[in-house]
Design a protein around this motif. Structure first.
Motif, mmCIF file in Angstrom:
data_model
loop_
_atom_site.group_PDB
_atom_site.id
_atom_site.type_symbol
_atom_site.label_atom_id
_atom_site.label_comp_id
_atom_site.label_asym_id
_atom_site.label_seq_id
_atom_site.Cartn_x
_atom_site.Cartn_y
_atom_site.Cartn_z
ATOM 1 N N UNK A 44 0.793 -1.229 0.000
ATOM 2 C CA UNK A 44 0.000 0.000 0.000
ATOM 3 C C UNK A 44 0.828 1.283 0.000
ATOM 4 N N UNK A 45 1.919 1.322 0.766
ATOM 5 C CA UNK A 45 2.696 2.561 0.857
ATOM 6 C C UNK A 45 3.350 2.924 -0.470
ATOM 7 N N UNK A 46 3.839 1.932 -1.189
ATOM 8 C CA UNK A 46 4.458 2.215 -2.487
ATOM 9 C C UNK A 46 3.416 2.626 -3.518
ATOM 10 N N UNK A 47 2.229 2.055 -3.429
ATOM 11 C CA UNK A 47 1.149 2.510 -4.296
ATOM 12 C C UNK A 47 0.843 3.974 -4.012
ATOM 13 N N UNK A 48 0.813 4.339 -2.734
ATOM 14 C CA UNK A 48 0.560 5.731 -2.370
ATOM 15 C C UNK A 48 1.650 6.654 -2.907
ATOM 16 N N UNK A 49 2.904 6.236 -2.835
ATOM 17 C CA UNK A 49 3.995 7.048 -3.381
ATOM 18 C C UNK A 49 3.771 7.311 -4.870
ATOM 19 N N UNK A 50 3.377 6.271 -5.599
ATOM 20 C CA UNK A 50 3.129 6.435 -7.033
ATOM 21 C C UNK A 50 1.960 7.378 -7.274
ATOM 22 N N UNK A 51 0.930 7.284 -6.439
ATOM 23 C CA UNK A 51 -0.229 8.170 -6.594
ATOM 24 C C UNK A 51 0.154 9.626 -6.343
ATOM 25 N N UNK A 52 0.987 9.863 -5.337
ATOM 26 C CA UNK A 52 1.401 11.238 -5.047
ATOM 27 C C UNK A 52 2.245 11.811 -6.186
ATOM 28 N N UNK A 53 3.082 10.987 -6.817
ATOM 29 C CA UNK A 53 3.832 11.454 -7.994
ATOM 30 C C UNK A 53 2.867 11.820 -9.112
ATOM 31 N N UNK A 54 1.870 10.962 -9.330
ATOM 32 C CA UNK A 54 0.888 11.228 -10.378
ATOM 33 C C UNK A 54 0.133 12.529 -10.110
#
Length: 368
Positions: free
Chosen positions: A93-103
């Protein structure tokens, strides 16, 4: 509204679309045979009439890569083919969140969580299912993005849970026409894909479902795929163009599609789906020259997948904003009120820093 391209077939179709009529298979086939310039004008006219003058950007994260049991002939992630890609389990989940914040920083309006397998199963892989749900919650709570998902086949229970957690669009591409689908995939059927879309729709999700052009299909197949999507009922139609990955059957087959075919198909799709976002997605950078990428937008497309794809690199979001502007359009800022100029500057500075770093080591830039 009156709009004329001086092509009777195209103008008659336009008049009917503006009057609220849905075009059919016969119309689509007739339109696809018309000159590209007239079709591009018509596609743009439909977008301007039904749309808001913006291009909607989505971004995705490949949250679980490779070892998929399906044998889709275009896919680098199939366990059936030796493509040499990196494989990994769900990234968490945390890495998915990192990708979402970049997006979000890069101006995406939508963020899609993609898992490469037949289906994320609540019953058979409960831990992974819970991780996916936790990732959705994190993105929902911490980002100003619409959350989409592409998790393979769904049960009715799973679809209802995804709606409760806030999934907006469910992505499940049909890839091609019902006729041509068995030439591309053996391990499941076209009907299997439609069934999952119907489950997602019945649960309350909007649908993002589209095609891959350039897999050896005929122009008739391209129209038939669009008609099938009419029957399903979609709000986003991603148009991928095959980027052949070494080791897959379609790469060995050596199929190709021209720029004119891409533009004409996009325009006809807009006429057949006037109120849906027709979205340029994977393979556009490979199949269109840098000075051609704005042309499908000028022909009616009003969506992009920005950033990297599942197993291949895309171009920078800053470059995508410049392409949108070259087409005379604006990035959608309804969900994420980002600064387009800041996005362009950030990616331009990152590219310059990367070039300076490479030069200082005496190394050559890498395309990897």
């Amino acid at each position: 509204m009156v709009y004329e391209t001086n092509n009777k077939t195209v103008d008659d179709a336009l008049e009917r679309v503006f009057a609220g009529e849905q075009l059919d298979r016969t119309d689509g086939l007739a339109l696809l045979a018309q000159p590209v310039d007239a079709l591009a004008e018509a596609g743009a006219a439909v977008r301007d009439h039904f749309g808001d003058g913006t291009v909607d950007a989505c971004s995705i994260v490949n949250a679980k890569a490779g070892n998929c049991a399906e044998d889709c002939g275009f896919c680098a992630q199939s366990v059936h083919f030796d493509t040499g890609i990196d494989t990994y389990d769900f990234i968490g989940p945390e890495k998915v969140l990192e990708a979402a914040k970049r997006a979000e920083r890069d101006g995406a309006q939508r963020f899609g969580i993609v898992v490469a397998e037949k289906g994320v199963s609540k019953e058979h892989r409960p831990d992974e299912w819970e991780d996916v749900l936790e990732a959705i919650r994190l993105v929902r709570d911490e980002c100003a993005l619409e959350i989409d998902a592409s998790l393979g086949i769904l049960t009715e229970e799973e679809a209802e849970i995804l709606v409760e957690e806030g999934i907006n669009h469910y992505n499940h591409n049909i890839e091609t026409s019902p006729r041509y689908f068995p030439e591309i995939v053996d391990t499941h059927s076209f009907e299997d894909r439609v069934e999952t879309l119907e489950v997602a729709k019945d649960a309350g999700m909007d649908l993002c479902a589209g095609v891959i052009l350039g897999m050896g299909e005929t122009p008739t197949d391209r129209v038939d795929a669009a008609i099938a999507l009419q029957e399903i009922g979609i709000s986003s139609l991603p148009v991928n163009v095959l980027n052949p990955v070494e080791g897959t059957p379609l790469a060995e087959q050596g199929v190709a599609i021209s720029t004119e075919e891409i533009i004409k198909t996009v325009a006809v799709y807009k006429l057949l789906h006037p109120e849906s976002r027709v979205r340029l997605t994977g393979g556009r950078e490979v199949n269109l020259a840098p000075d051609e990428q704005h042309l499908p937008l000028e022909a009616g497309a009003d969506g992009l997948l920005t950033g990297d794809y599942l197993t291949t690199e895309g171009q920078s979001p800053g470059d995508d904003i410049e392409i949108i502007e070259r087409a005379g359009l604006e990035p959608n800022q309804e969900t994420n009120e980002f600064d387009p100029e800041a996005v362009k500057a950030r990616h331009r500075n990152a590219a310059e820093s990367s070039t300076d770093s490479t030069a200082s080591t005496g190394a050559e830039p890498s395309d990897d």
